[in-house]
Design a protein around this motif. Structure first.
Motif, mmCIF file in Angstrom:
data_model
loop_
_atom_site.group_PDB
_atom_site.id
_atom_site.type_symbol
_atom_site.label_atom_id
_atom_site.label_comp_id
_atom_site.label_asym_id
_atom_site.label_seq_id
_atom_site.Cartn_x
_atom_site.Cartn_y
_atom_site.Cartn_z
ATOM 1 N N HIS A 52 -2.640 2.027 -2.102
ATOM 2 C CA HIS A 52 -2.583 3.370 -2.688
ATOM 3 C C HIS A 52 -3.855 4.139 -2.345
ATOM 4 O O HIS A 52 -4.954 3.588 -2.365
ATOM 5 N N ARG A 53 -3.703 5.416 -2.033
ATOM 6 C CA ARG A 53 -4.852 6.216 -1.626
ATOM 7 C C ARG A 53 -5.943 6.280 -2.697
ATOM 8 O O ARG A 53 -7.121 6.461 -2.372
ATOM 9 N N GLN A 54 -5.560 6.118 -3.967
ATOM 10 C CA GLN A 54 -6.561 6.142 -5.039
ATOM 11 C C GLN A 54 -7.327 4.829 -5.158
ATOM 12 O O GLN A 54 -8.277 4.729 -5.934
ATOM 13 N N ARG A 55 -6.918 3.817 -4.389
ATOM 14 C CA ARG A 55 -7.569 2.503 -4.482
ATOM 15 C C ARG A 55 -8.461 2.207 -3.269
ATOM 16 O O ARG A 55 -8.906 1.082 -3.087
ATOM 17 N N THR A 56 -8.722 3.218 -2.458
ATOM 18 C CA THR A 56 -9.484 2.986 -1.231
ATOM 19 C C THR A 56 -10.882 2.446 -1.519
ATOM 20 O O THR A 56 -11.416 1.629 -0.760
ATOM 21 N N ARG A 57 -11.509 2.877 -2.622
ATOM 22 C CA ARG A 57 -12.865 2.436 -2.940
ATOM 23 C C ARG A 57 -12.894 1.246 -3.906
ATOM 24 O O ARG A 57 -13.957 0.874 -4.388
ATOM 25 N N ASP A 58 -11.763 0.697 -4.185
ATOM 26 C CA ASP A 58 -11.668 -0.478 -5.054
ATOM 27 C C ASP A 58 -12.326 -1.656 -4.331
ATOM 28 O O ASP A 58 -11.829 -2.130 -3.306
ATOM 29 N N LEU A 59 -13.457 -2.121 -4.851
ATOM 30 C CA LEU A 59 -14.225 -3.165 -4.157
ATOM 31 C C LEU A 59 -13.461 -4.481 -4.047
ATOM 32 O O LEU A 59 -13.632 -5.221 -3.078
ATOM 33 N N GLY A 60 -12.627 -4.777 -5.038
ATOM 34 C CA GLY A 60 -11.808 -5.975 -4.949
ATOM 35 C C GLY A 60 -10.806 -5.875 -3.814
ATOM 36 O O GLY A 60 -10.600 -6.844 -3.061
ATOM 37 N N LEU A 61 -10.201 -4.706 -3.675
ATOM 38 C CA LEU A 61 -9.236 -4.510 -2.580
ATOM 39 C C LEU A 61 -9.931 -4.489 -1.225
ATOM 40 O O LEU A 61 -9.363 -4.940 -0.226
ATOM 41 N N ILE A 62 -11.133 -3.936 -1.178
ATOM 42 C CA ILE A 62 -11.888 -3.968 0.081
ATOM 43 C C ILE A 62 -12.130 -5.414 0.504
ATOM 44 O O ILE A 62 -11.971 -5.777 1.678
ATOM 45 N N TRP A 63 -12.505 -6.255 -0.459
ATOM 46 C CA TRP A 63 -12.678 -7.688 -0.168
ATOM 47 C C TRP A 63 -11.379 -8.292 0.339
ATOM 48 O O TRP A 63 -11.367 -9.033 1.341
ATOM 49 N N LEU A 64 -10.281 -7.997 -0.329
ATOM 50 C CA LEU A 64 -8.988 -8.557 0.057
ATOM 51 C C LEU A 64 -8.556 -8.073 1.434
ATOM 52 O O LEU A 64 -8.067 -8.861 2.252
ATOM 53 N N ARG A 65 -8.737 -6.780 1.699
ATOM 54 C CA ARG A 65 -8.339 -6.243 3.003
ATOM 55 C C ARG A 65 -9.129 -6.885 4.140
ATOM 56 O O ARG A 65 -8.584 -7.205 5.207
ATOM 57 N N GLU A 66 -10.431 -7.092 3.920
ATOM 58 C CA GLU A 66 -11.243 -7.757 4.941
ATOM 59 C C GLU A 66 -10.806 -9.203 5.124
ATOM 60 O O GLU A 66 -10.780 -9.720 6.253
ATOM 61 N N LEU A 67 -10.448 -9.855 4.028
ATOM 62 C CA LEU A 67 -9.997 -11.239 4.097
ATOM 63 C C LEU A 67 -8.670 -11.343 4.851
ATOM 64 O O LEU A 67 -8.416 -12.334 5.551
ATOM 65 N N MET A 68 -7.834 -10.318 4.734
ATOM 66 C CA MET A 68 -6.557 -10.304 5.470
ATOM 67 C C MET A 68 -6.818 -10.330 6.978
ATOM 68 O O MET A 68 -6.127 -11.037 7.732
ATOM 69 N N HIS A 69 -7.807 -9.560 7.424
ATOM 70 C CA HIS A 69 -8.126 -9.554 8.863
ATOM 71 C C HIS A 69 -8.655 -10.920 9.301
ATOM 72 O O HIS A 69 -8.322 -11.394 10.395
ATOM 73 N N GLU A 70 -9.472 -11.532 8.461
ATOM 74 C CA GLU A 70 -9.947 -12.889 8.775
ATOM 75 C C GLU A 70 -8.777 -13.869 8.832
ATOM 76 O O GLU A 70 -8.760 -14.792 9.667
#
Length: 312
Positions: A279-297
């Motif tokens: 969701h566009r409102q969750r772009t700065r959600d630090l937990g989601l940022i961690w998860l998104r980076e982990l997805m690439h790994e």
């Protein structure tokens, strides 16, 4: 709390009713009585000077004003939820957060094991809820009921951010004692005239499904078996001369478990771009940022396992 004479608590009730198009289902979702929800609707109708929901046959339909309010109300509540519920920092080793991911059984079988293995190295307390791609999966993302959705590019929402995870190729899976496996080749004519096991994902509405199906099986003239599950398709060719057109990564996993031969597509087929979306409102959600980076790994780990010579 009131703003311009509107009780802001009513926005939560309004959002539920606009999404559910039902007073009773909205009341159930918010754990309220139906009479309390009806009272909220009456107050909202008075404030907006509009019926908002009107009965049409056995259903409730939104008025033009309600349709105009729907996205704005949801956006406001998502902003509030993000501002209040998201902690200023995220430490996976100390977090017990549950991440809700919408994924197909293809993604669950290919990518998710690697994500979970990587996550466990950083946290034994973070939890994951893998939600199926069932009816209207986009709705869960827009409503804040899911944190992340993994889908092909063609089915991502246009108004929420995405990141490319990987490109996927396709191949043909056949029983290893079928005529195609024994001959070691599959021509375009053979592919067109053979029987096929095809997948019809349950998450797509009819127009989208028909378009997807025609694109995927454009050369196949005889669809003899259909299934809702990508992972189930290779099981259904065993013991037959049928063909399952499969994602290459999933086909290689299936080949380890089943008596299958994998053959290249007899005609070029566009690759599938697999995305993650939030969701566009969750772009700065630090937990989601961690998860998104982990997805690439996880993608790198997945492909390194398929190709041991690949560097991660």
């Amino acid at each position: 709390m009131r703003f311009q004479d509107l009780d802001l608590n009513l926005l939560v009730a309004l959002d539920a009713m606009l999404r559910e198009r039902s007073i009773s289902r909205a009341a159930e979702q918010l754990h309220l009585s139906q009479s309390a929800m009806s009272s909220s609707l009456a107050r909202l109708r008075a404030y907006f000077d509009d019926d908002l929901l009107v009965p049409v046959g056995r259903k409730m339909e939104l008025t033009q004003r309600a349709e105009a309010l729907k996205e704005s109300v949801r956006d406001i509540l998502m902003r509030v939820d993000t501002a209040l519920a998201t902690p200023p920092a995220f430490d996976p080793s100390a977090s017990d957060r549950q991440f809700k991911l919408i994924v197909s059984d293809y993604t669950a079988a290919t990518l998710m094991p690697h994500l979970l293995a990587l996550a466990e190295k950083q946290s034994r307390t973070v939890r994951f809820d893998l939600m199926p791609l069932l009816d209207r999966p986009h709705r869960a993302l827009e409503n804040g009921e899911a944190d992340l959705m993994v889908v092909p590019r063609a089915y991502a929402l246009s108004d929420h951010p995405t990141e490319l995870l990987f490109q996927e190729e396709f191949c043909c899976a056949v029983w290893n004692r079928s005529c195609f496996a024994l001959s070691g080749e599959l021509t375009l004519e053979q592919y067109a005239t053979a029987g096929h096991v095809a997948v019809k994902p349950p998450a797509m509405d009819k127009p989208t499904l028909e378009s997807w199906f025609k694109q995927r099986y454009v050369q196949a003239q005889h669809i003899e078996v259909t299934t809702f599950s990508f992972a189930n398709a290779p099981h259904l060719v065993v013991g037959t001369d049928r063909i399952a057109t499969m994602h290459a990564r999933l086909a290689r996993i299936a080949q380890k478990l089943l008596p299958l031969t994998l053959l290249p597509m007899p005609a070029p087929m566009p690759h599938m771009a697999q995305l993650q979306q939030w969701h566009r409102q969750r772009t700065r959600d630090l937990g989601l940022i961690w998860l998104r980076e982990l997805m690439h790994e996880a993608v790198l780990r997945m492909d390194a396992e398929a190709d041991p010579g690949m560097q991660v």
